[in-house]
Design an enzyme around this catalytic site. Structure first.
Site, PDB file in Angstrom:
ATOM      1  N   LYS A  62       0.812  -1.195  -0.133  1.00 61.01           N
ATOM      2  CA  LYS A  62       0.096   0.111   0.093  1.00 61.01           C
ATOM      3  C   LYS A  62       0.783   1.155   0.018  1.00 61.01           C
ATOM      4  CE  LYS A  62      -3.981  -1.751   2.363  1.00 61.01           C
ATOM      5  NZ  LYS A  62      -4.737  -1.697   3.635  1.00 61.01           N
ATOM      6  N   TYR A  92     -12.369  -2.482  -3.387  1.00 62.40           N
ATOM      7  CA  TYR A  92     -13.054  -2.465  -2.147  1.00 62.40           C
ATOM      8  C   TYR A  92     -14.349  -2.556  -1.992  1.00 62.40           C
ATOM      9  CZ  TYR A  92      -8.476  -1.908   0.485  1.00 62.40           C
ATOM     10  OH  TYR A  92      -7.132  -1.919   0.917  1.00 62.40           O
ATOM     11  N   HIS A 146      -1.823  -5.011   1.918  1.00 67.01           N
ATOM     12  CA  HIS A 146      -3.273  -5.645   1.670  1.00 67.01           C
ATOM     13  C   HIS A 146      -2.886  -7.231   1.397  1.00 67.01           C
ATOM     14  CE1 HIS A 146      -7.183  -6.975   0.078  1.00 67.01           C
ATOM     15  NE2 HIS A 146      -6.556  -7.493  -0.626  1.00 67.01           N
TER      16      HIS A 146
HETATM   17  P1  IDP Z   1      -8.194  -6.254   5.711  1.00 62.44           P
HETATM   18  O1  IDP Z   1      -7.159  -5.409   4.811  1.00 62.44           O
HETATM   19  O2  IDP Z   1      -7.210  -6.693   6.884  1.00 62.44           O
HETATM   20  O3  IDP Z   1      -8.682  -7.530   4.817  1.00 62.44           O
HETATM   21  P2  IDP Z   1     -10.651  -4.987   5.768  1.00 62.44           P
HETATM   22  O4  IDP Z   1     -11.638  -5.249   6.743  1.00 62.44           O
HETATM   23  O5  IDP Z   1     -10.894  -5.903   4.401  1.00 62.44           O
HETATM   24  O6  IDP Z   1      -9.072  -5.408   6.186  1.00 62.44           O
HETATM   25  O7  IDP Z   1     -10.686  -3.664   5.414  1.00 62.44           O
HETATM   26  C1  IDP Z   1      -9.847  -3.028   4.216  1.00 62.44           C
HETATM   27  C2  IDP Z   1      -8.781  -1.948   4.436  1.00 62.44           C
HETATM   28  O8  IDP Z   1      -9.717  -0.927   5.119  1.00 62.44           O
HETATM   29  C3  IDP Z   1      -8.155  -2.216   5.865  1.00 62.44           C
HETATM   30  O9  IDP Z   1      -6.706  -2.884   5.633  1.00 62.44           O
HETATM   31  C4  IDP Z   1      -7.685  -0.791   6.303  1.00 62.44           C
HETATM   32  O10 IDP Z   1      -6.914  -0.267   5.577  1.00 62.44           O
HETATM   33  C5  IDP Z   1      -9.060  -0.076   6.022  1.00 62.44           C
HETATM   34  N1  IDP Z   1      -9.723  -0.203   7.349  1.00 62.44           N
HETATM   35  C6  IDP Z   1     -10.711  -1.342   7.614  1.00 62.44           C
HETATM   36  N2  IDP Z   1     -11.329  -1.095   8.808  1.00 62.44           N
HETATM   37  C7  IDP Z   1     -11.306   0.160   9.143  1.00 62.44           C
HETATM   38  C8  IDP Z   1     -11.696   1.267  10.113  1.00 62.44           C
HETATM   39  O11 IDP Z   1     -12.486   0.670  11.047  1.00 62.44           O
HETATM   40  N3  IDP Z   1     -10.959   2.362  10.060  1.00 62.44           N
HETATM   41  C9  IDP Z   1     -10.126   2.627   9.089  1.00 62.44           C
HETATM   42  N4  IDP Z   1      -9.589   2.016   8.170  1.00 62.44           N
HETATM   43  C10 IDP Z   1     -10.039   0.691   8.114  1.00 62.44           C
HETATM   44 MG    MG Z   2     -10.137  -7.475   3.296  1.00 64.95          MG
END
Ligand code: IDP
Ligand code: MG
Length: 151
Positions: free
Chosen positions: A11, A51, A128
């Site tokens: 990222k 996303y 990611h």
């Molecule tokens: P992951 O990347 O661990 O799979 P996801 O829930 O798929 O997590 O969320 C994608 C990305 O969105 C995260 O890596 C992070 O950068 C961002 N993100 C997720 N939850 C939050 C939050 O509660 N606040 C701010 N950013 C978040």
């Molecule tokens: Mg994810």
């Protein structure tokens, strides 16, 4: 045991802080095979497709800005996309990467060592990694053409 492929993105915070090599080193040492790699200019459309499942979250618009490098001054919206392959690669890579929230990510994981929560509340977690088998198939196909991956 299944042989899986999984998508990793370095990222924009990882690009800016010069953590690309470190992330690749950690994943290589964990025993996964790198079968696809390239620099990508992330369009608005690609970011929103990637996303899509999070489109109703309050942080979604900032997430799109983040992944396109707008918080880190990355020129041409550049990031690095990688595909790793191996036995249980999806879970295995996630273990190396660590939990989503950098404050919860275990010490020694990529996110636990190098992630941060920005003053805007964005989780800047360096990499990611696909979350499950369904996501992995979808994401690898979204970011890579079949001929760009070594089978
Ligand atoms: P992951 O990347 O661990 O799979 P996801 O829930 O798929 O997590 O969320 C994608 C990305 O969105 C995260 O890596 C992070 O950068 C961002 N993100 C997720 N939850 C939050 C939050 O509660 N606040 C701010 N950013 C978040
Ligand atoms: Mg994810």
């Amino acid at each position: 045991m299944a042989i899986e492929k999984t998508l990793i993105l370095i990222k924009p915070d990882g690009i800016k802080r010069r953590l690309t090599g470190l992330a690749i080193d950690r994943l290589e040492n964990a025993g996964f095979e790198l079968v696809g790699a390239k620099a990508v200019s992330v369009t608005e459309e690609l970011a929103r497709k990637h996303y899509d499942a999070l489109k109703d979250k309050p942080f979604f618009e900032n997430l799109i800005k983040y992944i396109r490098g707008e918080f880190h001054g990355i020129s041409k919206n550049r990031l690095i996309a990688l595909v790793y392959r191996g036995e249980n690669a999806i879970k295995g890579v996630r273990a190396v990467v660590g939990a989503t929230n950098p404050e919860d990510a275990a010490p020694g994981t990529i996110r636990g060592s190098f992630g941060r929560i920005s003053s805007k509340g964005q989780f800047e977690n360096v990499v990611h990694a696909s979350g499950d088998a369904q996501d992995a198939v979808r994401e690898v196909a979204l970011w890579f053409k079949p001929e760009e991956i070594i089978e």
